[in-house]
Design a protein around this motif. Structure first.
Motif, PDB file in Angstrom:
ATOM      1  N   ALA B 221       0.829  -1.199   0.000  1.00 58.50           N
ATOM      2  CA  ALA B 221       0.000   0.000   0.000  1.00 58.50           C
ATOM      3  C   ALA B 221       0.866   1.253   0.000  1.00 58.50           C
ATOM      4  O   ALA B 221       0.623   2.204  -0.741  1.00 58.50           O
ATOM      5  CB  ALA B 221      -0.927  -0.010   1.220  1.00 58.50           C
ATOM      6  N   ARG B 222       1.905   1.218   0.832  1.00 55.14           N
ATOM      7  CA  ARG B 222       2.776   2.395   0.912  1.00 55.14           C
ATOM      8  C   ARG B 222       3.472   2.625  -0.416  1.00 55.14           C
ATOM      9  O   ARG B 222       3.605   3.774  -0.882  1.00 55.14           O
ATOM     10  CB  ARG B 222       3.817   2.215   2.028  1.00 55.14           C
ATOM     11  CG  ARG B 222       3.251   2.210   3.445  1.00 55.14           C
ATOM     12  CD  ARG B 222       2.566   3.492   3.826  1.00 55.14           C
ATOM     13  NE  ARG B 222       3.441   4.662   3.737  1.00 55.14           N
ATOM     14  CZ  ARG B 222       4.243   5.078   4.707  1.00 55.14           C
ATOM     15  NH1 ARG B 222       4.279   4.439   5.848  1.00 55.14           N
ATOM     16  NH2 ARG B 222       5.003   6.144   4.543  1.00 55.14           N
ATOM     17  N   VAL B 229      -1.382   6.975   7.350  1.00 49.11           N
ATOM     18  CA  VAL B 229      -2.746   6.937   7.879  1.00 49.11           C
ATOM     19  C   VAL B 229      -3.630   6.128   6.943  1.00 49.11           C
ATOM     20  O   VAL B 229      -4.385   5.254   7.354  1.00 49.11           O
ATOM     21  CB  VAL B 229      -3.297   8.373   8.046  1.00 49.11           C
ATOM     22  CG1 VAL B 229      -4.772   8.325   8.440  1.00 49.11           C
ATOM     23  CG2 VAL B 229      -2.479   9.124   9.082  1.00 49.11           C
ATOM     24  N   ARG B 230      -3.504   6.416   5.664  1.00 49.50           N
ATOM     25  CA  ARG B 230      -4.291   5.715   4.661  1.00 49.50           C
ATOM     26  C   ARG B 230      -3.989   4.204   4.695  1.00 49.50           C
ATOM     27  O   ARG B 230      -4.907   3.377   4.666  1.00 49.50           O
ATOM     28  CB  ARG B 230      -3.935   6.305   3.288  1.00 49.50           C
ATOM     29  CG  ARG B 230      -4.702   5.737   2.123  1.00 49.50           C
ATOM     30  CD  ARG B 230      -6.131   6.255   2.111  1.00 49.50           C
ATOM     31  NE  ARG B 230      -6.962   5.448   1.231  1.00 49.50           N
ATOM     32  CZ  ARG B 230      -7.078   5.650  -0.079  1.00 49.50           C
ATOM     33  NH1 ARG B 230      -6.438   6.662  -0.651  1.00 49.50           N
ATOM     34  NH2 ARG B 230      -7.834   4.871  -0.807  1.00 49.50           N
ATOM     35  N   VAL B 235      -5.519  -1.027   5.286  1.00 47.30           N
ATOM     36  CA  VAL B 235      -4.904  -2.349   5.377  1.00 47.30           C
ATOM     37  C   VAL B 235      -4.929  -2.911   6.802  1.00 47.30           C
ATOM     38  O   VAL B 235      -5.411  -4.020   7.039  1.00 47.30           O
ATOM     39  CB  VAL B 235      -3.443  -2.317   4.857  1.00 47.30           C
ATOM     40  CG1 VAL B 235      -2.835  -3.709   4.959  1.00 47.30           C
ATOM     41  CG2 VAL B 235      -3.401  -1.795   3.448  1.00 47.30           C
ATOM     42  N   VAL B 236      -4.444  -2.108   7.743  1.00 50.89           N
ATOM     43  CA  VAL B 236      -4.322  -2.643   9.103  1.00 50.89           C
ATOM     44  C   VAL B 236      -5.688  -2.715   9.783  1.00 50.89           C
ATOM     45  O   VAL B 236      -6.094  -3.763  10.295  1.00 50.89           O
ATOM     46  CB  VAL B 236      -3.352  -1.779   9.944  1.00 50.89           C
ATOM     47  CG1 VAL B 236      -3.267  -2.334  11.363  1.00 50.89           C
ATOM     48  CG2 VAL B 236      -1.978  -1.756   9.283  1.00 50.89           C
ATOM     49  N   THR B 335      10.565  14.220  15.928  1.00 47.22           N
ATOM     50  CA  THR B 335       9.563  14.892  15.098  1.00 47.22           C
ATOM     51  C   THR B 335       8.194  14.723  15.753  1.00 47.22           C
ATOM     52  O   THR B 335       7.992  13.834  16.580  1.00 47.22           O
ATOM     53  CB  THR B 335       9.505  14.258  13.688  1.00 47.22           C
ATOM     54  OG1 THR B 335       9.087  12.896  13.840  1.00 47.22           O
ATOM     55  CG2 THR B 335      10.850  14.327  13.003  1.00 47.22           C
ATOM     56  N   LEU B 336       7.268  15.576  15.350  1.00 47.02           N
ATOM     57  CA  LEU B 336       5.932  15.540  15.917  1.00 47.02           C
ATOM     58  C   LEU B 336       5.293  14.169  15.672  1.00 47.02           C
ATOM     59  O   LEU B 336       4.635  13.598  16.533  1.00 47.02           O
ATOM     60  CB  LEU B 336       5.074  16.654  15.293  1.00 47.02           C
ATOM     61  CG  LEU B 336       3.732  16.909  15.992  1.00 47.02           C
ATOM     62  CD1 LEU B 336       3.940  17.337  17.434  1.00 47.02           C
ATOM     63  CD2 LEU B 336       2.906  17.919  15.223  1.00 47.02           C
ATOM     64  N   ARG B 337       5.515  13.635  14.455  1.00 44.40           N
ATOM     65  CA  ARG B 337       4.899  12.365  14.100  1.00 44.40           C
ATOM     66  C   ARG B 337       5.391  11.225  14.972  1.00 44.40           C
ATOM     67  O   ARG B 337       4.675  10.277  15.238  1.00 44.40           O
ATOM     68  CB  ARG B 337       5.202  12.044  12.631  1.00 44.40           C
ATOM     69  CG  ARG B 337       3.987  12.175  11.748  1.00 44.40           C
ATOM     70  CD  ARG B 337       4.188  11.331  10.514  1.00 44.40           C
ATOM     71  NE  ARG B 337       4.340   9.922  10.853  1.00 44.40           N
ATOM     72  CZ  ARG B 337       5.040   9.077  10.132  1.00 44.40           C
ATOM     73  NH1 ARG B 337       5.704   9.496   9.063  1.00 44.40           N
ATOM     74  NH2 ARG B 337       5.096   7.809  10.453  1.00 44.40           N
ATOM     75  N   GLU B 338       6.622  11.312  15.386  1.00 40.86           N
ATOM     76  CA  GLU B 338       7.170  10.267  16.252  1.00 40.86           C
ATOM     77  C   GLU B 338       6.773  10.509  17.702  1.00 40.86           C
ATOM     78  O   GLU B 338       6.538   9.564  18.463  1.00 40.86           O
ATOM     79  CB  GLU B 338       8.706  10.222  16.145  1.00 40.86           C
ATOM     80  CG  GLU B 338       9.216   9.816  14.779  1.00 40.86           C
ATOM     81  CD  GLU B 338       9.005   8.333  14.503  1.00 40.86           C
ATOM     82  OE1 GLU B 338       8.673   7.579  15.440  1.00 40.86           O
ATOM     83  OE2 GLU B 338       9.165   7.927  13.327  1.00 40.86           O
TER      84      GLU B 338
END
Lengths: 428, 605
Positions: B221-222, B229-230, B235-236, B335-338
């Protein structure tokens, strides 16, 4: 998992709980002795499947029990046949589990040893999980009762058994030696089956270092006692039920159990327009906590969730045993009263050893045994001549005015009283 | 599954034919054995009680049901509908603020709240356990189910000591200068206690599913341009949903049938249906008790079946089992995402600490606190003393520990094949599958009180057939009864994974000559292995925590288990019982670790 815990109560509680051992016993006598021996070996029971002729023997035991590593093959041949052949007879005594197994004290072990030393007999305890109901079920299922005497019957048990079974589960006690010594006020069975062996009183226990308990039922409704009392579910707990019955005695039942004939229990308060349901509405308004079992309630009270709890008037005996501060364990008899719960014993109608069972009952009434039972069950003796330490009464308190409902009053009413209360208290 | 030798080629000799025959029939044989166990240790016993709802004094009647269904005490405003009032009028009162839910309505209501709370508290734990790597992760995962086995009195003690007026939480709040919270004896306290029991269940089931998500699908998918997120949503999530719903459905069913904990932490004003079932059974009012129990059963089974329909429609295909790589708990880059998810987990772990760890810590503390408040080992000394000097008819700690372990191990070994066979049968599509599903899940949905009484009548007293009375009790009966209560968990954890397996895998193996049983053993089970291990852990937990059927079926003091010992040791002071409770805690905790180690982390292809 249905979080399968059932409510339990404490030591000197009387009827309610559903705890304890469902003892599966095989046929009496020879097998029993073998089983006891095997049981002490402590091996894991391997199998308990059995098939047994129902026609033979007459004791109708299900034969499924195996108390040790005995593998119980089908169609075994031992049977009754012990009568007068010189074997030591076995007396099976059914009771509630804390009578023989409690973390503090319980009379079971002492009674067994003492009885066996005085009589040429073996005493075997049976503590089925459902207590008296277990024997009602056994009788109803045709599986045979398989015990000789029941210890720990209450008035309500008798009412329930009599309402459920057409045939008699218990036999008349007959002439029990020493039976005359039982205090007159404690005799609760109008048909003379159950003979009282001890009694207890349900009262308030409070922590006087945080609050002073009121003197009367009405005092419990004062603002200063808002949220101060923990009681128990009368549908599952003997203390909870005794407290509910006490309020009915005090305020009347408002005719909820009258079957439409308008008959009502009059309350001692003398006010026909204010019954126990009114009182409980006010009590609920004042934030009374009604928890499930005595354990729940006493644990919450011990943690200081409220200063007062419905419990037994012998509370200080335990507190003293543990070296606790007695100021934190004060007894209050509301209106100088407490609800009395006498406990009785009765011979099963189809007991294998009816004579031995009656000897056991008179043994239970002997002065020294009465004293031991009272101390080890932390209760009060049923006879006037029990041998008790002179300071026993200092810690085990008795009310000036014990109250209790008779068999006839409870019959046909107790269920309706509890149900009416449930419907009011839990109406969602 | 009878074949344990490696397949050495496609020989056609008589031996190979015999083996093939055994393999072919082993599935059928297991299905027959499973049905037999269910009939003997569940259906027949339960039926002896439930039938009393419709057969009163020998005559068939529906009046008991009619009375309960039209009683506003049980069914609230709905009862008026059932007794024939106009729907409009009933709807009007339902919308009014002083509507009556009735006991059944309230029971469902608190079960819904408890389910929401359990899912909310269980999911972050699953996320942490499935997606992050940290020291002690596997042990933590093993220990998640521990709350599940605790007797209600232990939980009540822990909760009062933690959330009570004088509890740890209020002490901490006071130290921080915050106002106290008055949590006990409210609906909130009950819901939180239910979450204490069931959030671990949601977490454990979800973790198993999440760990089975195939990394290559996410990577595909990636690589096709989907963002993280998608990729998660597409998938998950579809592979994790069914497990979350499994947890939610089971939580609803358990909390719908809740009993002692509601009264211990809430009070009688919050009484549930099961409270009345208990009282009615105790008063020998079997007809009404059975009618209520059947209503409970219908509602619980309805929820389970609704969920199963959803599961059947929404299974997604997967064919590999290379798990997603776990992330380190320490962020690789600031990072913010982490940071955001880790900060969220930080907040969650504080909440979890208060909710799960503090009550257990309070129990442990209670076990080493004497009557005077000082630390002491007296309660443990009591256990040793009882072991040494207890009478033969009294419950002693060591036999209780030994029996618990032996029964649980045997019950798990029995529940695993039972559960797998039923999972295989119910992932096929055929007419009447719903019925099989309902029949297989019924042990979860029937009132424990009714099952206990049924076992007494059906097994202990036995049945009379042609002048012979056939009865069963003792260790074997206990193990079978425990396996019957535990096997639905194996079904529910294994089934979603099995139905999601790519059918072509099974078909190719079959085309190559493997028997159905062999395909299950060598192809399907390894692909859903985390779910099998989770199911085994649950079956073990159910057995360890079981009380009602154990006391009914035990043949004497030497067939008792740890929960029975705890129950016997409850006295005026809770010390001895809490000490035994800690023993239960330690023994089961260790067992779970061992089970999961034996199960291995993964056994993919």
């Amino acid at each position: 998992m249905r979080i399968p815990y059932v409510t339990t109560e404490y030591n000197n509680r009387v009827m309610t709980t559903d705890e304890s051992e469902t003892r599966r016993r095989a046929r009496p006598r020879t097998r029993r002795r073998f089983l006891t021996a095997a049981g002490t070996a402590g091996a894991v029971a391997l199998a308990g499947c059995s098939a047994e002729r129902t026609g033979d023997g007459g004791d109708g035991g299900d034969g499924a029990g195996s108390d040790g590593n005995e593998t119980d093959g089908g169609g075994d041949t031992d049977g009754g046949g012990d009568g007068g052949d010189g074997e030591t007879p076995t007396l099976t005594v059914a009771t509630y589990s804390s009578f023989i197994d409690a973390p503090s004290v319980s009379p079971g072990e002492w009674l067994k040893e003492e009885f066996e030393s005085r009589f040429d007999a073996e005493l075997e305890w049976a503590t089925p999980d459902n207590e008296v109901n277990y024997y009602v079920e056994r009788a109803a299922s045709g599986a045979g009762v398989d015990a000789d005497v029941y210890v720990g019957l209450t008035t309500e048990d008798l009412v329930r058994v009599d309402e459920e079974l057409d045939e008699d589960l218990f036999a008349e006690a007959g002439d029990i030696e020493g039976g005359d010594a039982v205090k007159e006020g404690l005799r609760f069975d109008p048909f003379d089956r159950a003979v009282p062996f001890d009694t207890g009183y349900v009262s308030l226990v409070y922590d006087s270092t945080t609050a002073e308990a009121p003197e009367t039922f009405d005092g419990l409704l004062d603002d200063e006692h808002a949220g101060a009392l923990i009681a128990q579910n009368p549908g599952a707990s003997s203390t909870g039920r005794a407290f509910l019955l006490h309020t009915i005695n005090r305020f009347g039942d408002g005719g909820v159990a009258s079957d439409g004939d308008g008959e009502a229990i009059e309350g001692a308060d003398g006010d026909p327009d204010y019954d126990y349901l009114d009182y409980w509405a006010d009590l609920q308004e004042n934030d009374v906590r009604v928890l499930g079992s005595w354990d729940d309630a006493y644990a919450a009270w011990s943690e200081g969730e409220a200063p007062m709890v419905v419990s037994y008037s012998t509370d200080q005996v335990f507190a003293n045993m543990e070296g606790a501060d007695l100021d934190e364990h004060q007894i209050r008899f509301l209106n100088d009263q407490a609800y009395a719960n006498p406990e009785g014993m009765a011979v099963f109608a189809d007991a294998d050893e009816p004579e031995l069972a009656r000897q056991f009952m008179s043994f239970m009434l002997e002065p020294d045994v009465q004293g031991e039972i009272a101390q080890r069950n932390v209760a009060f003796p049923a006879t006037g001549d029990a041998e008790l330490p002179s300071d026993y009464a200092e810690l085990a308190q008795e009310p000036a005015d014990p109250v209790t409902f008779t068999y006839d009053e409870l019959r046909g009413s107790a269920d309706a009283w509890v149900e009416a209360w449930e419907r009011q208290f839990a109406g969602n | 599954m009878t074949d344990d030798a490696g397949r050495t080629g496609g020989g056609d000799g008589p031996l190979a034919r015999a083996r093939t025959a055994i393999e072919t029939r082993s599935l059928t044989a297991l299905a027959v054995l499973t049905s037999a166990a269910l009939v003997v240790a569940f259906y027949y016993p339960t039926a002896t009680v439930l039938i009393e709802a419709v057969v009163v004094d020998g005559a068939v009647t529906v009046s008991v049901f009619a009375e309960v269904l039209t009683d506003p005490f049980y069914f609230g405003e709905l009862a008026r509908l059932l007794s024939g009032e106009s729907p409009a009028a009933v709807l009007g009162s339902l919308l009014s603020p002083d509507r009556r839910l009735g006991i059944v309505g309230f029971t469902a209501y608190q079960a819904v709240l408890s389910t929401l709370a359990s899912v909310a508290l269980g999911l972050p734990a699953a996320y942490l356990l499935a997606r992050f790597e940290f020291p002690g992760r596997r042990t933590l995962r093993s220990l998640t189910i521990v709350p599940f086995v605790l007797p209600s009195i232990m939980v009540a003690v822990g909760f009062v000591a933690t959330f009570g007026d004088n509890g740890t939480l209020n002490a901490a709040l006071a130290a921080l200068g915050l106002p106290p919270v008055d949590l006990l004896f409210t609906l909130e306290a009950v819901v939180i206690a239910h979450a204490f029991y069931n959030a671990p269940l949601v977490a454990r089931v979800t973790t198993a599913a999440w760990e089975s998500v195939d990394a290559s699908a996410v990577e595909t998918a990636r690589s096709l341009g989907a963002g993280p997120v998608r990729a998660f949503v597409d998938v998950v999530a579809p592979q994790v949903y069914p497990a979350v719903l499994t947890g939610a459905a089971l939580t609803f069913v358990f909390t719908f049938g809740t009993f002692p904990i509601v009264l211990a932490l809430g009070g009688f004003q919050l009484a549930t249906v099961e409270v009345f079932v208990y009282r009615l059974v105790r008063d020998l009012s079997y007809a009404e008790a059975a009618a209520l129990a059947i209503i409970e059963l219908v509602i619980s089974l309805g929820v389970l079946l609704a969920y199963l329909r959803y599961e059947a429609r929404n299974s997604t295909s997967t064919r590999g089992a290379r798990p997603l790589p776990r992330r380190p708990l320490v962020p690789p880059a600031p990072t913010l995402r982490e940071l955001l998810p880790r900060a969220g987990l930080g907040v969650y772990s504080v909440a979890a600490g208060i909710l799960f760890v503090a009550p257990i810590a309070s129990m442990i503390l209670a076990s080493v606190t004497g009557g005077d408040g000082a630390l002491t080992l007296d309660h443990y000394r009591f256990l040793i003393e009882r072991q040494q000097t207890g009478a033969a008819f009294q419950v002693r700690p060591w036999p209780a520990i030994r029996n618990s372990l032996a029964f649980a191990a045997a019950a798990t070994l029995l529940a695993l094949p039972m559960g797998v066979v039923v999972a295989v049968l119910t992932t096929r599509r055929y007419r009447g599958r719903t019925l099989v599903d309902a029949a297989a899940m019924a042990p979860l949905a029937v009132s424990g009180i009714i099952v206990g009484l049924g076992l007494l009548r059906g097994l202990v007293f036995g049945v009379e057939i042609a002048e012979w009375r056939i009865a069963a009790s003792g260790a074997v009966a206990i193990v079978v009864a425990h396996a019957v209560s535990g096997y639905p968990f194996v079904v529910r954890t294994v089934s979603p994974g099995l139905s999601g397996l790519d059918r072509s895998l099974v078909e190719s193996a079959r085309a190559l000559g493997a028997s159905r049983a062999r395909v299950i053993r060598d192809v399907e089970l390894p692909l859903v292995w985390p779910a099998v291990v989770a199911g085994a852990a649950f079956a073990f937990a159910i057995s360890i925590g079981e009380f009602t059927s154990t006391v009914v079926l035990a043949t004497g003091a030497d067939a008792y288990t740890m929960p029975v010992a705890i129950e016997r040791f409850i006295g005026r002071r809770l010390g001895p019982a809490t000490a035994m409770g800690v023993v239960l805690l330690v023994v089961t905790g260790l067992s779970f670790v061992v089970i999961e180690r034996l199960g291995g982390d993964h056994r993919g292809l």
